[in-house]
Write a protein that holds these residues in place. Structure first.
Motif, mmCIF file in Angstrom:
data_model
loop_
_atom_site.group_PDB
_atom_site.id
_atom_site.type_symbol
_atom_site.label_atom_id
_atom_site.label_comp_id
_atom_site.label_asym_id
_atom_site.label_seq_id
_atom_site.Cartn_x
_atom_site.Cartn_y
_atom_site.Cartn_z
ATOM 1 N N THR A 209 13.640 1.913 43.141
ATOM 2 C CA THR A 209 15.038 1.996 42.507
ATOM 3 C C THR A 209 14.899 2.221 44.265
ATOM 4 N N THR A 210 14.523 2.747 44.733
ATOM 5 C CA THR A 210 15.057 3.063 46.191
ATOM 6 C C THR A 210 14.227 1.528 47.182
ATOM 7 N N VAL A 211 13.390 1.071 47.539
ATOM 8 C CA VAL A 211 13.493 -0.839 47.368
ATOM 9 C C VAL A 211 14.141 -1.358 47.250
ATOM 10 N N VAL A 212 14.757 -1.477 45.918
ATOM 11 C CA VAL A 212 15.900 -2.369 45.784
ATOM 12 C C VAL A 212 17.301 -2.133 46.241
ATOM 13 N N LEU A 246 12.766 -6.948 51.644
ATOM 14 C CA LEU A 246 12.346 -5.902 50.265
ATOM 15 C C LEU A 246 12.755 -6.263 48.810
ATOM 16 N N LEU A 247 13.325 -7.435 48.696
ATOM 17 C CA LEU A 247 12.975 -7.723 47.213
ATOM 18 C C LEU A 247 12.014 -7.937 46.870
ATOM 19 N N ALA A 248 11.005 -9.016 47.476
ATOM 20 C CA ALA A 248 9.588 -9.889 47.651
ATOM 21 C C ALA A 248 8.754 -8.216 47.273
ATOM 22 N N ALA A 249 9.526 -7.149 48.292
ATOM 23 C CA ALA A 249 8.471 -5.809 48.097
ATOM 24 C C ALA A 249 8.875 -5.417 47.542
ATOM 25 N N PHE A 250 10.079 -5.647 46.041
ATOM 26 C CA PHE A 250 9.470 -4.397 45.110
ATOM 27 C C PHE A 250 9.363 -5.278 43.912
ATOM 28 N N ALA A 251 9.492 -6.825 43.782
ATOM 29 C CA ALA A 251 8.759 -7.728 42.463
ATOM 30 C C ALA A 251 7.105 -7.301 42.675
ATOM 31 N N ILE A 253 6.180 -4.024 43.766
ATOM 32 C CA ILE A 253 5.877 -3.036 43.700
ATOM 33 C C ILE A 253 5.412 -2.412 41.647
ATOM 34 N N GLU A 254 6.485 -3.803 41.378
ATOM 35 C CA GLU A 254 7.101 -3.993 39.778
ATOM 36 C C GLU A 254 6.009 -4.084 39.009
ATOM 37 N N ARG A 255 5.322 -5.539 39.404
ATOM 38 C CA ARG A 255 3.840 -5.608 38.780
ATOM 39 C C ARG A 255 3.053 -4.531 38.743
ATOM 40 N N ARG A 256 3.377 -2.975 39.798
ATOM 41 C CA ARG A 256 1.986 -2.188 39.487
ATOM 42 C C ARG A 256 2.600 -1.363 38.920
ATOM 43 N N ARG A 257 3.287 -1.099 38.200
ATOM 44 C CA ARG A 257 4.204 0.612 37.467
ATOM 45 C C ARG A 257 3.820 0.610 36.720
#
Length: 302
Positions: A209-212, A246-251, A253-257
């Protein structure tokens, strides 16, 4: 295999789904209306803003709204959509009243940002509740048609109403009327929308949530600033590049949570993926559909 937060308690059919839909569509109208735009010169003169400064009366709302929509949708899933909708409407009404009473630019712009925060709670919760009222089929299609018509009417109707109110009683009444209308919508939602609307179990994805949210803030800020500064401005380019990173980082992150804010499986279903891509092309405000898309995907995958 379903993730822990995908199990949703479905609400029983509302006894008056048409009336409940009307209340929810009215909530959507409050956040879709562009009532402020036509009065920007008068607002600027009233609180001492320059021509360039008046853009932040609009941008503060759009920035908070666009950046926090995903977080608002997830909060509605976890805390209960009806509860988040009621809280969002109350916040929106108080912020509107504060904006109408503002005597300085800083108070007005801050109130507009809080309005955007309330709208980010209202929009996804209201749409998800509206979808819960009708099972998949013609009824849901008609409900979506009503939703689209109300969203479109918000722009045209807001310009007309804003001009009338400004000419008749002055720009503060733009915000006073919104506060009154939102209070009435709040009462209608409390009376007409069932208390037993579904909620999701799980945890809040704080990192995602913070990253996105930061990413969407950079994106919306860059897009709004580019109108005045130009697309080659260093601040605009830096903001847009930062948003992309940041959107790339969010993608990733979401795959691992396990409790992802936007689970990758949302894009595994063809119709859901196409809808998400379409809404993304329409702009950050398209993310208001995330809550209802999440529910649709979880039912289809279960």
């Amino acid at each position: 295999m379903n993730l822990p937060h995908t199990r949703t308690a479905e609400a029983p059919p509302a006894p008056r789904p048409g009336a409940a839909l009307a209340a929810l569509a009215a909530a959507q109208f409050t956040v879709a209306t562009s009532i402020v735009n036509v009065a920007l010169p008068q607002i600027g003169a009233g609180v001492g803003l320059s021509d360039g400064g008046t853009t932040w009366v609009v941008n503060a709302y759009g920035l908070a709204f666009g950046a926090l929509l995903l977080a608002g949708g997830r909060a509605a899933d976890l805390l209960g959509r009806r509860r988040v909708l009621v809280l969002g409407l109350a916040l929106f009404a108080v912020a509107s009243l504060t904006a109408g009473l503002a005597s300085s630019a800083s108070v007005l712009i801050a109130a507009r940002a809080v309005q955007g925060l309330g709208a980010a709670a209202i929009a996804p919760a209201a749409l998800a509740l509206a979808m819960n009222l009708f099972p998949p089929g013609p009824g849901r299609g008609r409900a979506l048609g009503v939703w689209g018509a109300v969203s479109g009417a918000g722009g045209a109707g807001g310009v007309l109403l804003g001009g009338v109110l400004t000419q008749a009683w002055g720009w503060p009444w733009i915000f006073h009327s919104v506060a009154l209308g939102t209070a009435l919508v709040l009462v209608a939602v409390v009376v007409l929308v069932p208390r037993t609307a579904g909620r999701t179990t799980g945890r809040f994805d704080l990192l995602g949530t913070t990253v996105v949210t930061v990413a969407l803030t950079c994106l919306v800020w860059g897009l709004t600033t580019a109108r005045g500064a130009g697309w080659t401005d260093a601040r605009v380019l830096g903001s847009l590049v930062g948003a992309a990173v940041l959107l790339a980082a969010f993608a990733v992150i979401e795959r691992r949570r396990p409790d992802a804010l936007m689970p990758p499986r949302l894009f595994a279903t063809g119709r859901v993926a196409a809808g998400n891509v379409l809404m993304a092309l329409l702009g950050p405000c398209g993310s208001r559909c995330s809550s209802s898309c999440r529910s649709t995907s979880s039912r289809s995958s279960g």
